[in-house]
Design a protein around this motif. Structure first.
Motif, PDB file in Angstrom:
ATOM      1  N   HIS A 164       0.816  -1.214   0.000  1.00 49.99           N
ATOM      2  CA  HIS A 164       0.000   0.000   0.000  1.00 49.99           C
ATOM      3  C   HIS A 164       0.855   1.272   0.000  1.00 49.99           C
ATOM      4  O   HIS A 164       1.775   1.428   0.807  1.00 49.99           O
ATOM      5  CB  HIS A 164      -0.924   0.008   1.215  1.00 49.99           C
ATOM      6  N   ARG A 165       0.492   2.184  -0.884  1.00 45.77           N
ATOM      7  CA  ARG A 165       1.101   3.510  -0.938  1.00 45.77           C
ATOM      8  C   ARG A 165       0.404   4.424   0.078  1.00 45.77           C
ATOM      9  O   ARG A 165      -0.700   4.111   0.562  1.00 45.77           O
ATOM     10  CB  ARG A 165       0.948   4.112  -2.332  1.00 45.77           C
ATOM     11  N   LEU A 182     -11.221   8.009  -9.454  1.00 46.91           N
ATOM     12  CA  LEU A 182      -9.825   7.591  -9.489  1.00 46.91           C
ATOM     13  C   LEU A 182      -9.490   6.634 -10.628  1.00 46.91           C
ATOM     14  O   LEU A 182      -8.306   6.371 -10.876  1.00 46.91           O
ATOM     15  CB  LEU A 182      -9.457   6.899  -8.167  1.00 46.91           C
ATOM     16  N   SER A 183     -10.496   6.105 -11.305  1.00 47.25           N
ATOM     17  CA  SER A 183     -10.304   4.960 -12.188  1.00 47.25           C
ATOM     18  C   SER A 183     -10.596   5.274 -13.638  1.00 47.25           C
ATOM     19  O   SER A 183     -11.351   6.193 -13.966  1.00 47.25           O
ATOM     20  CB  SER A 183     -11.225   3.804 -11.754  1.00 47.25           C
ATOM     21  N   THR A 184     -10.019   4.436 -14.518  1.00 49.62           N
ATOM     22  CA  THR A 184     -10.537   4.290 -15.867  1.00 49.62           C
ATOM     23  C   THR A 184     -11.477   3.094 -15.854  1.00 49.62           C
ATOM     24  O   THR A 184     -11.355   2.204 -15.007  1.00 49.62           O
ATOM     25  CB  THR A 184      -9.411   4.060 -16.878  1.00 49.62           C
ATOM     26  N   PHE A 187      -2.561   1.461  -7.695  1.00 53.47           N
ATOM     27  CA  PHE A 187      -2.587   0.828  -6.374  1.00 53.47           C
ATOM     28  C   PHE A 187      -1.281   0.080  -6.183  1.00 53.47           C
ATOM     29  O   PHE A 187      -0.813  -0.604  -7.099  1.00 53.47           O
ATOM     30  CB  PHE A 187      -3.759  -0.157  -6.256  1.00 53.47           C
ATOM     31  N   GLY A 188      -0.719   0.205  -4.979  1.00 57.30           N
ATOM     32  CA  GLY A 188       0.450  -0.592  -4.637  1.00 57.30           C
ATOM     33  C   GLY A 188       1.597  -0.424  -5.605  1.00 57.30           C
ATOM     34  O   GLY A 188       2.026   0.690  -5.917  1.00 57.30           O
ATOM     35  N   ARG A 200      -2.554  -6.025 -10.815  1.00 53.91           N
ATOM     36  CA  ARG A 200      -3.058  -6.954  -9.806  1.00 53.91           C
ATOM     37  C   ARG A 200      -4.561  -7.107  -9.961  1.00 53.91           C
ATOM     38  O   ARG A 200      -5.260  -6.175 -10.345  1.00 53.91           O
ATOM     39  CB  ARG A 200      -2.731  -6.434  -8.396  1.00 53.91           C
ATOM     40  N   MET A 201      -5.047  -8.303  -9.616  1.00 58.02           N
ATOM     41  CA  MET A 201      -6.487  -8.533  -9.568  1.00 58.02           C
ATOM     42  C   MET A 201      -6.750  -9.611  -8.533  1.00 58.02           C
ATOM     43  O   MET A 201      -6.086 -10.646  -8.510  1.00 58.02           O
ATOM     44  CB  MET A 201      -7.012  -8.964 -10.936  1.00 58.02           C
ATOM     45  N   ASP A 202      -7.734  -9.359  -7.640  1.00 63.07           N
ATOM     46  CA  ASP A 202      -8.142 -10.309  -6.604  1.00 63.07           C
ATOM     47  C   ASP A 202      -9.517 -10.852  -6.972  1.00 63.07           C
ATOM     48  O   ASP A 202     -10.462 -10.076  -7.149  1.00 63.07           O
ATOM     49  CB  ASP A 202      -8.192  -9.628  -5.233  1.00 63.07           C
TER      50      ASP A 202
END
Length: 299
Positions: free
Chosen positions: A49-50, A193-195, A214-215, A248-250
């Motif tokens: 995490h940033r 925050l996203s595309t 992220f991260g 990354r993808m969870d």
């Protein structure tokens, strides 16, 4: 666990201080002023995490920090509302040594006290799994973390289109149905925050994927779709746009087309955690389901 082998929640009585060997730690509300020390804490346990990722979490949830006698942050725990009936618990961090001394149990006591009667979900690392079992949480499903440097993206359906501002209401509705609980503040922030990509059929938005920094790089999530093939169509444009970068993808999906696609694109399986629940948990309400999480803290 009782004599019949059933899990029984341990009732915790949170105290403002805790003795850890030769020093005490003190529980205090988490604030944005804690950001630098929280970032140090997460780095210390290998989390990616940033400071910006911590700032997002603090803006959307409520947290507790454990401070030692000279002001160092040695532990954290947070909860995030899922509608009015549920909560996600996350960002629970202590060093392994403090975990052995009961610091994680103590922090969870404060969080459970604040969450109250809401149904609770969390994603447990292997190290924390036994702690959550002792608190009465029950395992629900594995969560598979995929990450890596994006390589050549395999051929896949290309029926997703870029997200447009007028899609916001449909995205809120789809996320609520797929999650089983509303989280409007989170989705509004993610849209900023996203595309995004969406699927549209017969003039109706039926799926979406959001991608943000992220991260170590970027994360795709949430992804909401009716089928794994639709999820691949939503994710593929993000992967192509991030060729050569860390992604990354969870996902809670078992082995199958979606995870095969990720692996073929260089986004390989890295770790597995366990989704757990205490009390009632959110239930999927529509044909679309959550194919990828926002992250492990938010669900």
């Amino acid at each position: 666990m009782d004599a019949n082998g059933r899990n029984v929640r341990v009732t915790l009585q949170p105290t403002p201080t805790m003795q850890l060997e030769s020093y005490q730690v003190f529980a205090a509300p988490m604030t944005v002023e804690d950001l630098p020390k929280l970032h140090e804490l997460s780095i210390g346990v290998g989390w990616p995490h940033r400071p910006e990722d911590w700032e997002l979490a603090i803006s959307l949830g409520e947290g507790i920090v454990a401070r030692d006698e000279i002001g160092r942050v040695v532990g954290s725990a947070m909860w995030f509302p899922l509608g009015t009936d549920f909560a996600a618990i996350g960002m629970v961090i202590t060093s392994p040594r403090l975990q052995e001394l009961g610091a994680g149990n103590w922090l969870m006591g404060h969080i459970l006290d604040r969450v109250g009667a809401r149904g609770k979900v969390l994603n447990a690392t292997r190290a924390a799994y036994r702690l959550y079992i002792s608190l009465g949480f029950m395992p629900l499903s594995p969560v598979h973390q995929h990450n890596g440097i994006v390589g050549e993206v395999p051929a896949s359906p290309r029926h997703a289109r870029p997200l447009r501002p007028e899609d916001a209401a449909a995205i809120h509705s789809l996320d609520t149905a797929a999650m089983g609980a509303a989280r409007p503040a989170l989705i509004d922030r993610l849209l900023q925050l996203s595309t995004g990509t969406v699927l549209e059929r017969d003039g109706r938005v039926t799926g979406f994927a959001l991608c943000r920094k992220f991260g170590r790089g970027h994360v795709v999530g949430p992804v909401v779709a009716e089928t794994e093939e639709d999820a691949i169509a939503l994710v593929a444009p993000h992967a192509e746009a991030l060729s050569g970068q860390f992604l990354r993808m969870d996902t809670r999906q078992p082995e199958g087309p979606l995870r095969d696609f990720l692996i073929a694109a260089g986004i390989r399986h890295h770790d597995t955690v366990t989704r757990m629940g205490l009390g009632p948990v959110p239930q999927v309400q529509g044909p679309a389901q959550t194919m990828a999480l926002v992250n492990q803290a938010f669900g």
